[in-house]
Design a protein around this motif. Sequence first.
Motif, PDB file in Angstrom:
ATOM      1  N   ARG A 143      32.400   6.129 -20.168  1.00  8.58           N
ATOM      2  CA  ARG A 143      31.267   5.689 -19.341  1.00  8.58           C
ATOM      3  C   ARG A 143      29.995   6.441 -19.727  1.00  8.58           C
ATOM      4  O   ARG A 143      30.043   7.622 -20.079  1.00  8.58           O
ATOM      5  CB  ARG A 143      31.576   5.922 -17.855  1.00  8.58           C
ATOM      6  CG  ARG A 143      32.778   5.151 -17.333  1.00  8.58           C
ATOM      7  CD  ARG A 143      33.034   5.446 -15.856  1.00  8.58           C
ATOM      8  NE  ARG A 143      33.359   6.850 -15.633  1.00  8.58           N
ATOM      9  CZ  ARG A 143      33.238   7.470 -14.451  1.00  8.58           C
ATOM     10  NH1 ARG A 143      32.799   6.797 -13.402  1.00  8.58           N
ATOM     11  NH2 ARG A 143      33.563   8.732 -14.336  1.00  8.58           N
ATOM     12  N   TYR A 144      28.885   5.701 -19.655  1.00  8.65           N
ATOM     13  CA  TYR A 144      27.566   6.306 -19.841  1.00  8.65           C
ATOM     14  C   TYR A 144      26.843   6.294 -18.495  1.00  8.65           C
ATOM     15  O   TYR A 144      26.806   5.275 -17.812  1.00  8.65           O
ATOM     16  CB  TYR A 144      26.746   5.515 -20.855  1.00  8.65           C
ATOM     17  CG  TYR A 144      25.294   5.957 -20.934  1.00  8.65           C
ATOM     18  CD1 TYR A 144      24.932   7.067 -21.687  1.00  8.65           C
ATOM     19  CD2 TYR A 144      24.298   5.286 -20.216  1.00  8.65           C
ATOM     20  CE1 TYR A 144      23.609   7.479 -21.736  1.00  8.65           C
ATOM     21  CE2 TYR A 144      22.981   5.701 -20.261  1.00  8.65           C
ATOM     22  CZ  TYR A 144      22.643   6.796 -21.013  1.00  8.65           C
ATOM     23  OH  TYR A 144      21.340   7.218 -21.057  1.00  8.65           O
ATOM     24  N   PRO A 145      26.266   7.439 -18.082  1.00  4.51           N
ATOM     25  CA  PRO A 145      26.131   8.707 -18.841  1.00  4.51           C
ATOM     26  C   PRO A 145      27.206   9.739 -18.494  1.00  4.51           C
ATOM     27  O   PRO A 145      27.105  10.882 -18.911  1.00  4.51           O
ATOM     28  CB  PRO A 145      24.764   9.182 -18.395  1.00  4.51           C
ATOM     29  CG  PRO A 145      24.679   8.749 -16.962  1.00  4.51           C
ATOM     30  CD  PRO A 145      25.415   7.441 -16.867  1.00  4.51           C
ATOM     31  N   GLN A 146      28.218   9.373 -17.720  1.00  7.02           N
ATOM     32  CA  GLN A 146      29.176  10.367 -17.226  1.00  7.02           C
ATOM     33  C   GLN A 146      29.916  11.090 -18.350  1.00  7.02           C
ATOM     34  O   GLN A 146      30.142  12.307 -18.279  1.00  7.02           O
ATOM     35  CB  GLN A 146      30.203   9.691 -16.300  1.00  7.02           C
ATOM     36  CG  GLN A 146      29.645   9.243 -14.963  1.00  7.02           C
ATOM     37  CD  GLN A 146      29.071   7.836 -15.014  1.00  7.02           C
ATOM     38  OE1 GLN A 146      28.735   7.342 -16.084  1.00  7.02           O
ATOM     39  NE2 GLN A 146      28.958   7.200 -13.863  1.00  7.02           N
ATOM     40  N   ASP A 147      30.310  10.367 -19.404  1.00 11.32           N
ATOM     41  CA  ASP A 147      31.141  10.960 -20.452  1.00 11.32           C
ATOM     42  C   ASP A 147      30.360  11.399 -21.686  1.00 11.32           C
ATOM     43  O   ASP A 147      30.714  12.384 -22.329  1.00 11.32           O
ATOM     44  CB  ASP A 147      32.236   9.967 -20.871  1.00 11.32           C
ATOM     45  CG  ASP A 147      33.186   9.645 -19.738  1.00 11.32           C
ATOM     46  OD1 ASP A 147      33.414  10.538 -18.893  1.00 11.32           O
ATOM     47  OD2 ASP A 147      33.692   8.512 -19.678  1.00 11.32           O
ATOM     48  N   ALA A 148      29.309  10.655 -22.022  1.00 12.17           N
ATOM     49  CA  ALA A 148      28.569  10.975 -23.255  1.00 12.17           C
ATOM     50  C   ALA A 148      27.173  10.378 -23.162  1.00 12.17           C
ATOM     51  O   ALA A 148      26.918   9.470 -22.374  1.00 12.17           O
ATOM     52  CB  ALA A 148      29.310  10.428 -24.474  1.00 12.17           C
TER      53      ALA A 148
END
Length: 662
Positions: free
Chosen positions: A364-369
Amino acid sequence: MDIAVPLKNTILNASEDLIIVLDDTGNIINMNSAWEKIETVNEFVPLIVKNSNFTDLLESTQNYEQLDSIQQILRGDTDEFQKKFTISIEQKQYYYLFRTYKLTLSSNRVGAIIIYSAYKQEVVSEMKNILESMTDAFFSVDKSWNITYINEYGKTLLSQVLPSFNYKSSESPSLLETEFFPFLQQVMLEQETRQQEIFIPSIPTWFEVKAYPIAEGGLSVFFHHIAERKNIEKDLRNLAYFDFLTHLPNRRMTYDLLQRKIKNGEPFSFFYIDLDGFKLINDMYGHTRGDAILVEMANFFNQTIKVDKVVSRVGGDEFVIFTDEVDKKKLSIIANKLVQDFQEISESKSVPSIPLSLSIGISRYPQDASNTDLLFRYANVAMYTSKKRSINNFSFFEYSMIEEIERKVHIENELHGNLKDTAIHFVVQPQFDSTNNEVIGVEVLTRWIHPKYGYITPPEFIGIADNSGRIEELTKYLICEVFSKVSKWIQDYGFNKPVAINITPKLLGNRKFFNDLIHFIQFYNIPPQMVDIEITENANLDTDQNILSNIAFCRKYGIRLSLDDFGTGYSKLADLVDFPIDKLKIDKYFVDKIGKETNAELILHTFMNLAKGLKCDVLAEGVETKEQVDYLNSLGLTYFQGYYFSKPVSLEEFEQTYLINN
């Protein structure tokens, strides 16, 4: 150009060009005889008389550009100036080159010499012929947007743009009414050559238009059809950005779309999906069948997910779906629906004996990268985690997955280095005959106490070595280390018990490895009957001809063969008939069930009867209690390996305990 001495009339009169000499105030102080030989060339020629002021004359006739250049010369701002001009007289165009140079007069005064060079009419005619023979359409306009010249192809194309166009008629639609005009107007205002592609929706078609400013005002315009080129560009763009089979966006297009969303700060989720089992379909049934399934899968993904999304194909059997939804619960519902719906229709998309399943990873963006590369990578990592868990599964990316991969990469890198520099070492676990508690053999086991990761289990690092192509080197390293020790035991203590070495299924088909094995046996003077190769039950004994050949090769030299982990694999009983097995090793799984599950005990009975029929030895692995030993003794089984008798010990400890002390 400096002239330090008075010009002689004879010098001036020798030139066919029109020449005028001015003093520092702009008065004409000399002119050549060429002026007397011409009639009307422009509106001010009859006014030129000796001693008149030429700068005033230029101003009165609005020839400002020539006037400005002469004034710059007289002020000393520049030493020379030249430019081409056209002038219309009696509906005819005349072309000439205007040049002016600095002239040094007496008393350090600065004057100017002016030269008019006429173009010959033949040059103009030649230019017209060139313009008419061009493959481009051409027209020229003056500063009032009147067309001053147009070639035949230009008339044809402009008639397509404006069907009622007639450049000779004052009532004809003007260029101001075409899609060309905004572009041409910009060139006219900026006085810079430009080129632009312009679409004419009324035809409809594309034109490439090039416009060049004319010095005295106006434009020269070249244009031509580029519809074919635009169609080719469209086809190339489709090839570059869309998958030719499914017509879905490809990896490049997906990257561009995701980068655009990231640039705009739009949150989204990214599904990376792998179609498990697809490669086998291609291999066994051909690419035509495989391609048809991929097209069906593209339709399935588009129809199953009802929320706004983009479906892409980014690899052979790999698809990507991204959506604006980022809530984990809602994403889980979407993923579950994909898995469940696919299970319902997978039978129709599969082929006999090759089931298809989905492995899904989600980032997921922005949670993971915060960038596209990492989102791709993280979703891919999560997808492989799903693949390891079970079929038809999905996983959300977690940073612990990266730690696992980094650990794997670190281990793999060390395995590709010098194995002597690692902490890999070898131990042996003795095998016993319970009737007299004597050692009947040993199994060699590999151990790795890593300085960073601590104890690494054999399944982990042996699996990494197997998959990275280092299992052969690791096994040969084991053989050399152990054989050198066993050779000493034979010489010093008369040791003659079988030494069991585990061989992975990949090595079983490698003839080079077995040639090296025979070389090591001979180099270390190990009797071949003391070498016991343990193979797992799931090796493809009945299908791989290389394995069959290598096993026969080993039997020829007298090497022993044991079937490890018996009862937990998938080999057919026919394997035991076709191959001369020396020993069956019953897996610890069944030993642990003794006294707990009747069915497991019945199976142990069956194993013993099978071994008697095959006339091979039977050894129970993982024996830990006296009750297990007693029960197996009651079945007639007396060969054991396990902690009840001895844990795995170092080579030195084995030598001390079972050879020196005995």
